[in-house]
Design a protein around this motif. Structure first.
Motif, short mmCIF file in Angstrom:
data_model
loop_
_atom_site.label_atom_id
_atom_site.label_comp_id
_atom_site.label_asym_id
_atom_site.label_seq_id
_atom_site.Cartn_x
_atom_site.Cartn_y
_atom_site.Cartn_z
N ILE A 43 -5.27 -5.26 -68.59
CA ILE A 43 -4.28 -4.19 -68.75
C ILE A 43 -4.95 -2.94 -69.30
O ILE A 43 -4.70 -1.82 -68.83
N LEU A 44 -5.81 -3.11 -70.28
CA LEU A 44 -6.53 -1.96 -70.83
C LEU A 44 -7.41 -1.32 -69.77
O LEU A 44 -7.50 -0.10 -69.68
N LEU A 45 -8.04 -2.14 -68.97
CA LEU A 45 -8.91 -1.62 -67.92
C LEU A 45 -8.10 -0.81 -66.91
O LEU A 45 -8.54 0.24 -66.45
N TYR A 46 -6.91 -1.26 -66.61
CA TYR A 46 -6.03 -0.56 -65.68
C TYR A 46 -5.51 0.75 -66.28
O TYR A 46 -5.43 1.77 -65.61
N THR A 96 -17.36 7.50 -66.26
CA THR A 96 -18.27 7.37 -65.11
C THR A 96 -18.90 5.98 -65.09
O THR A 96 -18.99 5.35 -64.02
N ASP A 97 -19.33 5.49 -66.23
CA ASP A 97 -19.93 4.15 -66.30
C ASP A 97 -18.93 3.08 -65.87
O ASP A 97 -19.28 2.16 -65.12
N ILE A 98 -17.70 3.19 -66.34
CA ILE A 98 -16.67 2.21 -65.97
C ILE A 98 -16.32 2.35 -64.49
O ILE A 98 -16.16 1.35 -63.78
N LEU A 158 -3.73 -5.93 -57.21
CA LEU A 158 -4.04 -6.91 -58.25
C LEU A 158 -3.89 -6.30 -59.64
O LEU A 158 -3.27 -6.90 -60.52
N PHE A 159 -4.45 -5.11 -59.83
CA PHE A 159 -4.35 -4.49 -61.14
C PHE A 159 -2.95 -3.93 -61.39
O PHE A 159 -2.44 -4.02 -62.50
N GLY A 160 -2.32 -3.40 -60.38
CA GLY A 160 -0.98 -2.84 -60.54
C GLY A 160 0.06 -3.87 -60.91
O GLY A 160 0.95 -3.60 -61.73
N GLN A 161 -0.07 -5.07 -60.38
CA GLN A 161 0.94 -6.09 -60.67
C GLN A 161 0.86 -6.57 -62.12
O GLN A 161 1.75 -7.25 -62.60
N LEU A 162 -0.19 -6.19 -62.84
CA LEU A 162 -0.25 -6.51 -64.27
C LEU A 162 0.87 -5.82 -65.03
O LEU A 162 1.24 -6.25 -66.13
N GLN A 163 1.40 -4.75 -64.48
CA GLN A 163 2.45 -3.97 -65.13
C GLN A 163 3.85 -4.51 -64.83
O GLN A 163 4.81 -4.06 -65.42
N TRP A 164 3.94 -5.43 -63.90
CA TRP A 164 5.25 -5.97 -63.53
C TRP A 164 5.72 -6.98 -64.57
O TRP A 164 4.94 -7.64 -65.21
N SER A 165 7.02 -7.15 -64.62
CA SER A 165 7.58 -8.25 -65.40
C SER A 165 7.21 -9.53 -64.64
O SER A 165 7.37 -9.61 -63.43
N SER A 166 6.74 -10.51 -65.35
CA SER A 166 6.31 -11.74 -64.67
C SER A 166 7.47 -12.66 -64.31
O SER A 166 7.27 -13.68 -63.67
N ALA A 167 8.68 -12.31 -64.71
CA ALA A 167 9.83 -13.17 -64.43
C ALA A 167 10.04 -13.34 -62.93
O ALA A 167 10.20 -12.38 -62.19
#
Length: 194
Positions: A107-110, A122-124, A162-171
């Protein structure tokens, strides 16, 4: 420095990193002060600097470690697969498994790369490109006849999903269903190029 002191310092540093991940992922990097972080760890704010350079470097270290670990995990799991389709499934499964271990880091990476200074961003971004290239290498046999740029486009869609779905409610969302849709999307996109 004695081994005992080194272990104590390592323990404090680990607690600082764990607290930073928890606080940054819950409230956002900009909202957390060094005083907040020190309070969470149970140390004096000034003593944090004995273990970390600054808040910016701490975030960078967390993001770099998270993404490097994800890349290494993905390489290990995809290496053992024979076909591009199986490698792609392993790529997706690696992300899902890694999320189970380090969802807050992802989540932090996103969300928090933009909080880094330009050099660290730039490194990331270079590491992010390595992850994207790993997927492109996996999918390239499926897209060998495609329009130039299509493989990059498809890979960016998959990684973005893949990264965007980290923000979804998992329900109500199940990894197997989500992964099946991604597999179908990539397979159908590849067959349109034949």
């Amino acid at each position: 420095m004695s081994a005992l002191l080194s272990n104590v310092e390592g323990g404090t540093r680990d607690r600082i990193i764990d607290a930073a991940i928890a606080l940054f992922s819950e409230y956002g990097f900009q909202a957390i002060s060094m005083r907040d972080l020190a309070k969470q760890v149970g140390v004096n704010a000034g003593s944090l600097y004995n273990h970390i350079e600054n808040k910016q470097e701490l975030l960078y270290e967390i993001l770099e470690l998270t993404l490097s670990s994800l890349i290494a995990t993905t390489k290990r799991s995809t290496k053992r697969q024979g076909t591009p389709e199986r490698k792609f499934q392993a790529f997706l499964q690696s992300f899902s498994s890694f999320r189970g271990v380090d969802e807050r880091g992802l989540i932090l990476l996103y969300r928090e790369v933009v909080s880094l200074d330009v050099k660290r961003q730039t490194d990331i971004r270079d590491l992010q490109q390595s992850y994207l290239s790993l997927l492109e290498d996996i999918l390239s046999p499926m897209y060998f006849k495609s329009v130039p740029g299509r493989l990059s486009y498809i890979s960016k869609i998959v990684v973005g999903f893949l990264f965007g779905q980290l923000q979804w409610s998992s329900a109500g969302l199940h990894d197997k269903i989500l992964m099946a849709h991604l597999i179908r999307f990539v397979t159908e996109s590849a067959s349109q190029n034949s």
